[in-house]
Design a protein around this motif. Structure first.
Motif, short mmCIF file in Angstrom:
data_model
loop_
_atom_site.label_atom_id
_atom_site.label_comp_id
_atom_site.label_asym_id
_atom_site.label_seq_id
_atom_site.Cartn_x
_atom_site.Cartn_y
_atom_site.Cartn_z
N ARG A 53 0.62 -1.01 -0.27
CA ARG A 53 -0.20 0.28 0.17
C ARG A 53 0.76 0.92 0.02
O ARG A 53 0.67 2.37 -0.71
CB ARG A 53 -1.34 -0.08 1.24
CG ARG A 53 -1.63 1.40 1.49
CD ARG A 53 -2.74 1.83 0.87
NE ARG A 53 -3.89 0.47 1.37
CZ ARG A 53 -4.95 0.53 1.71
NH1 ARG A 53 -5.07 1.71 2.11
NH2 ARG A 53 -5.86 -0.21 1.98
N VAL A 54 1.85 1.52 1.27
CA VAL A 54 2.77 2.27 0.69
C VAL A 54 3.97 2.74 -0.05
O VAL A 54 4.76 3.65 0.31
CB VAL A 54 3.56 2.51 2.65
CG1 VAL A 54 2.36 2.88 3.26
CG2 VAL A 54 4.54 1.63 2.83
N ARG A 55 4.25 1.43 -0.98
CA ARG A 55 5.19 1.16 -1.76
C ARG A 55 6.56 1.32 -0.74
O ARG A 55 7.59 1.83 -2.09
CB ARG A 55 4.82 2.41 -3.39
CG ARG A 55 4.07 2.47 -3.34
CD ARG A 55 3.38 3.10 -4.69
NE ARG A 55 2.49 3.65 -4.93
CZ ARG A 55 1.57 2.58 -6.28
NH1 ARG A 55 3.14 2.08 -7.00
NH2 ARG A 55 0.82 2.41 -6.83
N ARG A 56 6.84 0.80 -0.12
CA ARG A 56 7.94 0.90 0.46
C ARG A 56 8.53 -0.85 0.79
O ARG A 56 7.36 -1.71 0.61
CB ARG A 56 8.18 1.30 1.77
CG ARG A 56 8.10 2.54 2.25
CD ARG A 56 7.89 3.26 3.35
NE ARG A 56 9.35 2.29 3.87
CZ ARG A 56 9.14 3.12 5.23
NH1 ARG A 56 8.16 4.22 6.14
NH2 ARG A 56 10.08 2.89 6.11
N SER A 57 9.49 -1.28 1.24
CA SER A 57 10.61 -2.54 0.81
C SER A 57 8.96 -3.48 2.74
O SER A 57 9.04 -2.40 3.10
CB SER A 57 11.74 -2.71 1.33
OG SER A 57 11.72 -2.57 2.76
N THR A 58 9.17 -4.72 2.46
CA THR A 58 8.53 -5.68 3.85
C THR A 58 9.13 -5.12 4.60
O THR A 58 9.05 -5.02 5.95
CB THR A 58 8.03 -6.45 2.94
OG1 THR A 58 7.53 -7.32 1.55
CG2 THR A 58 6.89 -6.80 4.08
N CYS A 59 10.89 -5.61 4.79
CA CYS A 59 11.65 -5.62 5.32
C CYS A 59 11.76 -4.10 6.44
O CYS A 59 11.75 -4.17 7.60
CB CYS A 59 12.74 -5.90 5.44
SG CYS A 59 12.53 -7.44 5.19
N SER A 60 11.25 -2.68 5.34
CA SER A 60 11.44 -1.35 6.55
C SER A 60 9.60 -1.30 6.57
O SER A 60 9.99 -1.37 8.53
CB SER A 60 12.40 -0.79 5.17
OG SER A 60 11.07 -0.24 4.97
N VAL A 61 9.28 -1.37 6.62
CA VAL A 61 7.82 -1.36 6.88
C VAL A 61 7.42 -2.26 8.78
O VAL A 61 7.80 -2.25 9.46
CB VAL A 61 6.92 -1.68 6.07
CG1 VAL A 61 5.17 -1.82 6.46
CG2 VAL A 61 6.55 -0.36 5.03
N CYS A 62 8.89 -3.15 8.32
CA CYS A 62 7.91 -4.37 9.52
C CYS A 62 8.74 -4.28 10.05
O CYS A 62 8.80 -4.19 12.00
CB CYS A 62 8.77 -5.92 8.34
SG CYS A 62 8.99 -6.89 9.77
#
Ligand code: AMP
Ligand code: FES
Ligand code: ZN
Length: 305
Positions: free
Chosen positions: A110-119
């Protein structure tokens, strides 16, 4: 060293006891929030701290963040529930899907970022927030000697001196902004030792890796490189960590103080941040949610655990 099963597990406990004392990580009677993912490192951390709890009069609390990463997260959560039941601890389990309405993968898309950085952002925030709500003295994570030495080298390569200066086995809390002390009691224990520890004691743990992990990342390459050096010169990682803390870390601390990286309270949630509104509140707003409502929900879940 060649050790039998009993002496090996005692050796790991002795090493953590010595680490707690060496870095002044805890005081008698402290309450410690142990962050448990379900992997071998944080399961070892919990088991060893549980063994040492009477000696240091520790009040141990456990936090697990369920990231909603399919079968992987289901297994992690089951392991944490099973292990904590064995010690009679009621863990705080925060379910990202329940709290934010989506799992970390969907949020990242949704926010167009990598999963690891959001996680990473969500985990860091929730850990700090829960520590604040539970008013603990310190937050313990299962970072090992392999993790710390990997970060020392990686942050040196990328010259991220601000992050490097924060890389310590013991980071003091900043009460003015609600930050608790951070401790890494396994900082002198290797991953080989944690995997041997959980196997010898038959402790439940998740072997599978998160599906989002990129095996070609710099973290893995640097770990492989350090392993090849350690094979040729055993003890190299430990001396890298200790020498870094003795020689370079104090200089970097000075640099950080002079460069004036300030920590304030977020205008929305009052948690620590270096900007006006913290990155968690900004992320939550981008998902169309109200940070105040999300935090009320989290607080309620934590206090009813
Ligand atoms: P990692 O960054 O995944 O290597 O994890 C480092 C440490 O962070 C672990 O040893 C745990 O102490 C903590 N941690 C990681 N993931 C979680 C999670 N889902 N819930 C609670 N703690 C976690
Ligand atoms: Fe966070 Fe894999 S554990 S993306
Ligand atoms: Zn905020």
């Amino acid at each position: 060293m060649w050790l039998c099963s009993r002496h090996f597990t005692e050796y790991v406990v002795d090493r953590v006891r010595a680490t707690l004392k060496r870095y002044g990580m805890v005081k008698l009677g402290d309450s410690v929030l142990v962050c448990v993912s379900g992997g071998k490192d944080s399961i070892t951390l919990l088991d060893v701290l549980w063994c040492l709890r009477d000696e240091f009069s520790l009040d141990i609390k456990v936090l697990h963040v369920d990231l909603g990463i399919g079968e992987y997260s289901v297994k992690c959560r089951e392991v944490v529930e099973k292990v904590t039941e064995k010690y009679g601890i009621r863990p705080v389990i925060l379910d990202v899907k329940r709290v934010l309405g989506m799992d970390v993968g969907a949020i990242a898309r949704r926010v167009r970022r990598s999963t690891c950085s959001v996680c990473g952002l969500i985990k860091r925030y929730l850990i700090n927030y829960v520590a604040d709500v539970l008013n603990v003295s310190a937050v313990a994570t299962g970072h090992t000697l392999d993790d710390l030495t990997m970060y020392i080298l990686k942050l040196f390569i990328t010259q991220d001196l601000t992050q490097l200066s924060r890389l310590r086995p013991y980071l003091e809390g900043v009460p003015e902004v609600g930050l608790r002390a951070r401790i890494k009691p396994l900082c002198e224990v290797s991953e080989f030792e944690t995997s041997t520890y959980v196997k010898l004691l038959s402790l439940p743990h998740v072997v599978a890796r998160c599906p989002y992990i990129n095996p070609d990342s710099m973290d893995f390459k640097v770990k492989e490189f350090l392993n090849s050096l350690e094979d040729k010169s055993p003890g190299l990682k430990l001396s890298l960590l200790r020498n870094y803390l003795k020689k370079l870390a104090p200089i970097l601390m000075q640099y950080l103080t002079e460069s004036g990286a300030e920590v304030n309270r977020c205008r929305v949630c009052s948690q620590a941040t270096s900007s006006e509104v913290c990155s968690f509140c900004r992320l939550v707003s981008r998902l169309g949610l109200k940070p105040e409502e999300v935090l009320r929900k989290i607080r309620k879940e934590v206090l009813s655990s």
